[in-house]
Design an enzyme around this catalytic site. Structure first.
Site, short mmCIF file in Angstrom:
data_model
loop_
_atom_site.label_atom_id
_atom_site.label_comp_id
_atom_site.label_asym_id
_atom_site.label_seq_id
_atom_site.Cartn_x
_atom_site.Cartn_y
_atom_site.Cartn_z
N HIS A 149 -122.09 -12.33 -66.42
CA HIS A 149 -122.04 -11.16 -67.31
C HIS A 149 -122.47 -9.89 -66.57
CE1 HIS A 149 -126.42 -11.87 -68.94
NE2 HIS A 149 -126.45 -10.91 -68.05
N ASN A 193 -124.13 -16.30 -65.69
CA ASN A 193 -122.79 -16.68 -66.16
C ASN A 193 -121.76 -15.60 -65.82
OD1 ASN A 193 -123.48 -14.62 -67.86
ND2 ASN A 193 -123.40 -15.81 -69.76
N GLU A 220 -120.62 -10.76 -72.11
CA GLU A 220 -120.66 -12.17 -71.76
C GLU A 220 -119.23 -12.68 -71.50
OE1 GLU A 220 -123.51 -13.42 -71.37
OE2 GLU A 220 -124.94 -12.76 -72.88
C1 F6R Z 1 -129.63 -5.36 -67.91
C2 F6R Z 1 -128.32 -5.98 -67.94
C3 F6R Z 1 -128.09 -7.40 -67.54
C4 F6R Z 1 -128.82 -7.80 -66.26
C5 F6R Z 1 -128.52 -9.25 -65.89
C6 F6R Z 1 -129.31 -9.69 -64.68
O1 F6R Z 1 -129.56 -4.01 -68.33
O2 F6R Z 1 -127.41 -5.33 -68.33
O3 F6R Z 1 -126.71 -7.61 -67.38
O4 F6R Z 1 -128.43 -6.94 -65.23
O5 F6R Z 1 -128.80 -10.09 -66.96
O6 F6R Z 1 -130.66 -9.70 -65.01
P1 F6R Z 1 -131.78 -9.86 -63.88
O7 F6R Z 1 -131.67 -8.68 -63.00
O8 F6R Z 1 -133.09 -9.88 -64.64
O9 F6R Z 1 -131.49 -11.14 -63.19
#
Ligand code: F6R
Length: 239
Positions: A137, A135, A142
């Site tokens: 973030h 999304n 978010e």
């Molecule tokens: C983790 C974090 C999150 C992830 C995001 C992507 O410390 O801050 O913002 O970077 O959710 O997650 P992955 O890499 O598992 O797709």
């Protein structure tokens, strides 16, 4: 923003690791901002390989992680602290006294102040690694109506809970997390954002080609002077 597209996650990991290790070799007591999740794991693996080959030492590096769940003991296997121990810290010579983490069980206000002061006292973050949520973030900021400031306590969205629940097989996934805010992330001197897979393609397009809006928090990186976006072909497929 500089955007680079690679064939796969391993190539991204090699590329990001080289930037980080070269920087650490030139600045042995630099400050790294670290992320958890799947995206940075190949980078951490490549950093571990460099360390094992004797080409880099992290012993004077200081680190600050982006986020941590609330209402979860630090040592729980699903805490972000445990993730970092497993995927990087225990496999390199990083000094655990130099590792900075948000305490998801502390009071929001005092923890936010403590973290901001600790990062400032360390001289600020030199290189910040980021992933991106489906999304848009970054960290746990978010989509919302305004960009966030310093570290704060966030109620996780259904999309994030759905994406991360797969890691919780013994207890329900926490509903809250402490996260660095957008302003604190934007103060990093260099940002490296990694995205792989087609589930990230829309968020990547909004981040790079969309308007700068807190409804896609990652779009704020368009305003950073040194943001490097590393994508595989699937994540870049809508550009
Ligand atoms: C983790 C974090 C999150 C992830 C995001 C992507 O410390 O801050 O913002 O970077 O959710 O997650 P992955 O890499 O598992 O797709």
């Amino acid at each position: 923003m500089e955007v680079r597209v690679f064939r796969n996650a391993e190539e991204i990991g090699q590329y990001a690791s080289k930037i980080i290790c070269d920087y650490v070799n030139a600045n042995p007591s630099c400050v790294l901002g670290l992320a958890t999740g799947a995206s940075p794991v190949p980078t951490y693996s490549a950093m571990i390989a460099e360390y094992e080959a004797g080409r880099v030492s992290f012993k004077n590096v200081r680190t600050f992680n982006l986020d941590e769940y609330c209402d979860l003991p630090k040592e729980h296997k699903n805490s972000y602290y445990s993730f970092m121990v497993e995927n990087l810290f225990s496999k390199t010579d990083i000094n655990m006294d130099n590792v900075g983490f948000l305490d998801g069980n502390a009071s929001e206000e005092s923890e936010s102040k403590r973290y901001a002061q600790a990062i400032k006292a360390a001289g600020g973050i030199d290189i910040q690694i980021l992933g991106i949520g489906r999304n848009g973030h970054i960290a746990f900021n978010e989509p919302s109506d305004e960009f966030t400031d310093e570290a704060w306590k966030v109620k996780l969205t259904d999309s994030t809970i759905e994406a991360n629940s797969i890691y919780f097989d013994d207890i329900p996934m926490p509903r809250y997390a402490m996260t660095m805010g957008i302003c604190s992330i934007m103060r990093a001197k260099k940002i490296i954002l990694i995205a792989t897979g087609d589930s990230k393609a829309q968020a990547v397009r909004d981040m790079i080609n969309g308007e700068v809006t807190p409804h896609c928090p990652a779009s704020v990186l368009q305003r950073h002077g040194d943001a490097l976006i590393l994508l595989d072909e699937a994540a870049a497929s809508l550009l």
